[in-house]
Design an enzyme around this catalytic site. Structure first.
Site, short mmCIF file in Angstrom:
data_model
loop_
_atom_site.label_atom_id
_atom_site.label_comp_id
_atom_site.label_asym_id
_atom_site.label_seq_id
_atom_site.Cartn_x
_atom_site.Cartn_y
_atom_site.Cartn_z
N GLN A 1 -3.33 -16.91 -3.38
CA GLN A 1 -3.80 -16.22 -4.59
C GLN A 1 -5.00 -16.94 -5.21
O GLN A 1 -5.94 -16.30 -5.69
CB GLN A 1 -2.66 -16.07 -5.61
CG GLN A 1 -1.59 -15.10 -5.15
CD GLN A 1 -2.17 -13.73 -4.78
OE1 GLN A 1 -2.77 -13.05 -5.60
NE2 GLN A 1 -2.01 -13.34 -3.52
N HIS B 1 -7.26 6.99 -2.83
CA HIS B 1 -8.08 6.00 -2.14
C HIS B 1 -7.39 5.24 -1.00
O HIS B 1 -8.06 4.67 -0.15
CB HIS B 1 -8.68 5.00 -3.15
CG HIS B 1 -7.77 3.85 -3.43
ND1 HIS B 1 -6.70 3.93 -4.28
CD2 HIS B 1 -7.74 2.58 -2.94
CE1 HIS B 1 -6.07 2.78 -4.31
NE2 HIS B 1 -6.67 1.94 -3.49
N ASP B 2 -6.06 5.22 -0.98
CA ASP B 2 -5.37 4.53 0.13
C ASP B 2 -4.37 5.46 0.82
O ASP B 2 -3.42 4.99 1.46
CB ASP B 2 -4.62 3.29 -0.40
CG ASP B 2 -5.51 2.04 -0.43
OD1 ASP B 2 -6.48 1.98 0.35
OD2 ASP B 2 -5.24 1.14 -1.25
N ASP C 1 -9.05 -1.35 -8.02
CA ASP C 1 -8.31 -1.53 -6.77
C ASP C 1 -7.69 -2.93 -6.67
O ASP C 1 -6.60 -3.08 -6.12
CB ASP C 1 -9.27 -1.29 -5.59
CG ASP C 1 -8.54 -1.11 -4.28
OD1 ASP C 1 -7.32 -0.83 -4.32
OD2 ASP C 1 -9.18 -1.23 -3.22
N HIS D 1 0.82 -1.21 0.00
CA HIS D 1 0.00 0.00 0.00
C HIS D 1 0.86 1.27 0.00
O HIS D 1 0.84 2.05 0.94
CB HIS D 1 -0.96 -0.01 1.20
CG HIS D 1 -2.11 -0.94 1.02
ND1 HIS D 1 -2.20 -2.17 1.63
CD2 HIS D 1 -3.24 -0.82 0.28
CE1 HIS D 1 -3.34 -2.77 1.28
NE2 HIS D 1 -3.99 -1.98 0.46
N ASN D 2 1.60 1.45 -1.08
CA ASN D 2 2.39 2.67 -1.25
C ASN D 2 1.86 3.41 -2.48
O ASN D 2 0.83 3.02 -3.04
CB ASN D 2 3.87 2.30 -1.39
CG ASN D 2 4.05 1.20 -2.42
OD1 ASN D 2 3.46 1.26 -3.49
ND2 ASN D 2 4.82 0.16 -2.08
N SER D 3 2.57 4.45 -2.90
CA SER D 3 1.99 5.27 -3.99
C SER D 3 2.03 4.54 -5.34
O SER D 3 1.34 4.95 -6.27
CB SER D 3 2.69 6.62 -4.07
OG SER D 3 3.98 6.48 -4.61
N THR D 4 2.81 3.47 -5.43
CA THR D 4 2.78 2.70 -6.69
C THR D 4 1.44 1.99 -6.83
O THR D 4 0.88 1.90 -7.93
CB THR D 4 3.95 1.68 -6.72
OG1 THR D 4 5.16 2.39 -6.45
CG2 THR D 4 4.03 1.00 -8.06
N HIS D 5 0.90 1.50 -5.69
CA HIS D 5 -0.44 0.89 -5.75
C HIS D 5 -1.47 1.96 -6.16
O HIS D 5 -2.33 1.71 -7.00
CB HIS D 5 -0.80 0.28 -4.39
CG HIS D 5 -2.26 -0.07 -4.27
ND1 HIS D 5 -2.88 -1.00 -5.08
CD2 HIS D 5 -3.23 0.42 -3.45
CE1 HIS D 5 -4.17 -1.08 -4.75
NE2 HIS D 5 -4.41 -0.22 -3.77
P1 AMP Z 1 -7.27 -1.67 -0.74
O1 AMP Z 1 -6.75 -1.74 0.65
O2 AMP Z 1 -8.09 -0.46 -1.03
O3 AMP Z 1 -6.16 -1.83 -1.75
O4 AMP Z 1 -8.31 -2.89 -0.91
C1 AMP Z 1 -8.08 -4.08 -1.59
C2 AMP Z 1 -7.96 -5.24 -0.67
O5 AMP Z 1 -7.70 -6.41 -1.40
C3 AMP Z 1 -6.82 -5.03 0.28
O6 AMP Z 1 -7.22 -5.39 1.55
C4 AMP Z 1 -5.75 -5.93 -0.22
O7 AMP Z 1 -5.02 -6.42 0.83
C5 AMP Z 1 -6.52 -7.03 -0.92
N1 AMP Z 1 -5.76 -7.55 -2.05
C6 AMP Z 1 -5.47 -6.91 -3.19
N2 AMP Z 1 -4.75 -7.69 -4.02
C7 AMP Z 1 -4.59 -8.87 -3.40
C8 AMP Z 1 -3.95 -10.10 -3.74
N3 AMP Z 1 -3.33 -10.26 -4.93
N4 AMP Z 1 -4.00 -11.11 -2.84
C9 AMP Z 1 -4.63 -10.96 -1.67
N5 AMP Z 1 -5.25 -9.84 -1.28
C10 AMP Z 1 -5.24 -8.80 -2.14
ZN ZN Z 2 -6.19 0.03 -2.72
#
Ligand code: AMP
Ligand code: ZN
Length: 663
Positions: A611, A433-434, A559, A393-397
């Site tokens: 996954q 958003h994050d 997201d 959860h950094n700015s790349t996300h």
């Molecule tokens: P956000 O926190 O807004 O990014 O919400 C997306 C949620 O989905 C987060 O809680 C992430 O941890 C989860 N998430 C996203 N991608 C994955 C992944 N590839 N595997 C497991 N959890 C994921």
């Molecule tokens: Zn997110």
């Protein structure tokens, strides 16, 4: 249906005479439309144009036609029919120019052959339609013996039609619980009539329907059936069934009930039980519940949420972006754009650069009436408040989500459904958003009794914080206030849309958002395609409720689009989220907090398994629905390929991101 048809008759007579006149006036009397052709060529042309139901050919003058002599022969009446049939005739008429005789002949043909032809054709169309219908359909006799099932029914039930026809549903083996539930539901419905439509009760199909498990392409059958998991969908189905036999006033009242049920927050599914796959239940527990049962008394500690205000990046304008970055950004509109390369060349500041490019492409500054300098300052402040120390959860996300959002906004149907204000709101929502995400889940913050959890009453803690902070950061300094030049009403509408979208990323509401989208967007769309007389235009710009559902679905998909990215990118994201979860587990253990997701233990975790569970539980249905709306074949192909990658690793008992030989 038959009564409303006007029959068309084609008379093929080389010359006008009393016989052709007889048929002409007979047609007039019977109310048929009549054409006369004088040559075979004009007859053919006329037929291809009108497709007449009855054609009368004059054989009296056609010397070289075999059938002629047979036709005139009174002595060989029995034998005379066959050659005519072979020649394509199915009736003959002895010369008689009386209008009454001609009329009787035509009427007999209409009521005999033509009508039965129509019935056969109608029957064929009905069965073709039933065969292609995405909802499961069965037809039974009065005593409930199955007469017909369509392919959707076979898929739903997991039986071949050979096993079903001639049997009663009650007699079929109920090998698993979902089937048993489904059979019971159908048997209960079956007393109401002879034809029933039944939605599929999928249960957890990753466990019980292996044949569906690897199917990664969208199917409206699946979309139609998805929402049965939620009790509300069962309620809707019962009401639908009750409407069938109700008087109009009751049916209309029930319509209103359905409308309320469809648009009110009743869609959350029942969460999994203890015997579920631990990866799934951990993810569900970690992402969808707010705190642990054994939540300790408030610890009074604040979490390690830090208010990061790292130094702003060097000011830049869109024109003096370094060439290496500009070159990379040329490919920004492609789904396969490599955000990690942008992360590297921008020294972990991808959001500012991508933001400038994307916002300019969508005319955001013009819409907000703000300068590029203000936009740049805003992007810098927002990016600085993402934690570069977080693995995921950094700015790349954030940049990745912005990229996906911009990509979705470019899709024809999305574009056609939204207004520019929605586009601007979506791009801003994706960017923020994050913001200030601490790299811990909501459950962790609640369990730890963090300041944020206390502030937001353990409810949508992070999402509330991201939204609130984003607005605080924006308005507190006029230099970065991108909203400073828009009027109050505009601002309020935009603000509302941004808040709604960021809050929609909260995973406790995942099924609610997906199911509402399916019910209000996918299903009416499918019904329109299937030719129902539904007059609604679900995606039209004039339906704000639907625009809201589309925007929520769009940001939700953006997201968590990482499993739909090209394999290398997907693997990198999986590594990053796993690392962030591992770090949380480490800290939970260190601090004696409840471990929210025990499978995410760096010593034991199978990343492929996690996954697979994430995709099965959260991704497949959602992207099927989004793809059915936005048409995203490339994403769905990546999703299928990536899923296969994780399956292959798992089959080989490999727990890491790649096979040792590939890394
Ligand atoms: P956000 O926190 O807004 O990014 O919400 C997306 C949620 O989905 C987060 O809680 C992430 O941890 C989860 N998430 C996203 N991608 C994955 C992944 N590839 N595997 C497991 N959890 C994921
Ligand atoms: Zn997110």
């Amino acid at each position: 249906m038959l009564c409303s048809l006007v029959f068309q008759v084609l008379l093929i007579f080389a010359k006008e005479d009393s016989q052709s006149d007889g048929f002409w006036w007979a047609c007039d009397r019977a109310g048929y439309r009549c054409n006369i052709a004088r040559t075979p060529e004009s007859a053919l042309e006329c037929f291809l144009d009108k497709h007449h139901e009855i054609i009368v050919i004059d054989h009296r003058q056609t010397r070289n036609f075999d059938a002629e002599s047979v036709c005139r022969s009174d002595d060989h009446e029995e034998a005379s029919v066959l050659p005519l049939l072979h020649a394509g005739f199915n009736r003959r008429f002895m010369e008689n120019s009386s209008i009454i005789a001609c009329y009787n002949e035509l009427i007999q043909i209409e009521h005999g052959e033509v009508r039965s032809q129509f019935k056969l054709r109608a029957c064929n169309s009905v069965f073709t339609a039933l065969d292609h219908c995405h909802e499961a359909i069965e037809i039974t006799s009065d005593d409930h013996v199955i007469q017909y099932v369509n392919p959707a029914f076979e898929r739903m039930m997991g039986y071949h039609k050979g096993e079903l026809l001639g049997k009663e549903l009650a007699d079929l083996p109920k090998s698993d619980k979902n089937r048993a539930d489904l059979l019971d539901t159908i048997n209960t419905c079956i007393k109401k009539g002879k034809i029933h439509k039944i939605h599929r009760d999928s249960g957890d199909n990753s466990q019980t329907a292996p044949s569906l498990q690897n199917r990664r392409y969208p199917s409206m059958a699946r979309i139609h059936s998805m929402t049965i998991e939620a009790p509300i969908t069962k309620v809707i189905n019962i009401i639908n069934a009750a409407q069938e036999n109700s008087p109009v006033t009751v049916a209309e009242a029930l319509d209103r009930v359905l409308e309320i049920l469809r648009t009110t927050e009743l869609y959350s599914p029942q969460l999994g039980t203890k015997d579920e796959d631990p990866h799934t239940s951990d993810l569900v527990g970690g992402l969808m519940t707010v705190s642990d049962e054994e939540k300790p008394e408030c610890r009074g500690t604040t979490s390690n949420v830090h208010q990061s205000h790292s130094h702003l990046a060097m000011p830049i304008t869109i024109n003096d972006v370094p060439p290496s970055i500009a070159q990379l950004l040329d490919n920004e509109e492609s789904w396969d754009f490599n955000i990690f390369e942008l992360e590297a060349v921008t020294h972990k500041r991808p959001l500012v650069y991508l933001g400038l490019k994307v916002f300019s492409r969508f005319g955001v500054c013009e819409f907000l009436n703000c300068s590029e300098t203000t936009l740049r300052a805003w992007l810098q402040v927002i990016e600085a408040n993402y934690h570069s120390s977080n693995a995921y959860h950094n700015s790349t996300h954030a940049a990745d989500v912005l990229h996906a959002t911009a990509f979705f906004l470019g899709k024809e149907r999305v574009k056609g459904s939204l207004d520019q204000l929605d586009e601007v709101a979506a791009l801003i929502a994706a960017t923020v958003h994050d913001v200030d995400h601490p790299g811990r889940t909501n459950s962790f913050l609640c369990n730890a009794g963090s300041e944020l959890a206390v502030l937001y009453n353990d409810t949508a803690v992070l999402e509330s914080h991201h939204t609130a902070l984003a607005f605080q950061l924006t308005v507190k300094d006029t230099k970065c206030n991108i909203f400073k030049n828009i009027d109050r009403n505009h601002y309020r509408t935009l603000r509302q849309a941004i808040i709604d979208m960021v809050l929609a990323t909260e995973m406790t509401k995942h099924f609610e958002h997906v199911n509402k989208f399916v019910n209000s967007i996918n299903k009416p769309m499918a019904a329109e395609v299937e030719g129902s007389d539904c007059e609604c235009n679900p995606t039209g710009k004039n339906f704000p409720e639907n625009q809201i559902l589309i925007k929520r679905m769009m940001i939700k998909c953006a997201d968590v689009a990482n499993p739909c990215r090209p394999l290398d990118l997907c693997i990198e994201w999986a590594g990053r989220i796993s690392e962030e979860y591992f770090a949380q587990t480490d800290e939970e253990k260190r601090q004696g907090l409840p471990v929210v997701m025990p499978v995410f233990d760096r010593n034991t975790c199978s990343i492929p398994k996690s996954q697979i569970s994430f995709i099965d539980y959260f991704i497949t249905d959602m992207f099927d629905a989004w793809d059915a709306f936005a048409h995203l074949p490339a994403l769905m192909q990546h999703l299928a390929d990536n899923y296969k990658h994780w399956k292959t690793l798992d089959d080989l008992k490999c727990k890491s991101l790649r096979l040792p030989s590939d890394s």
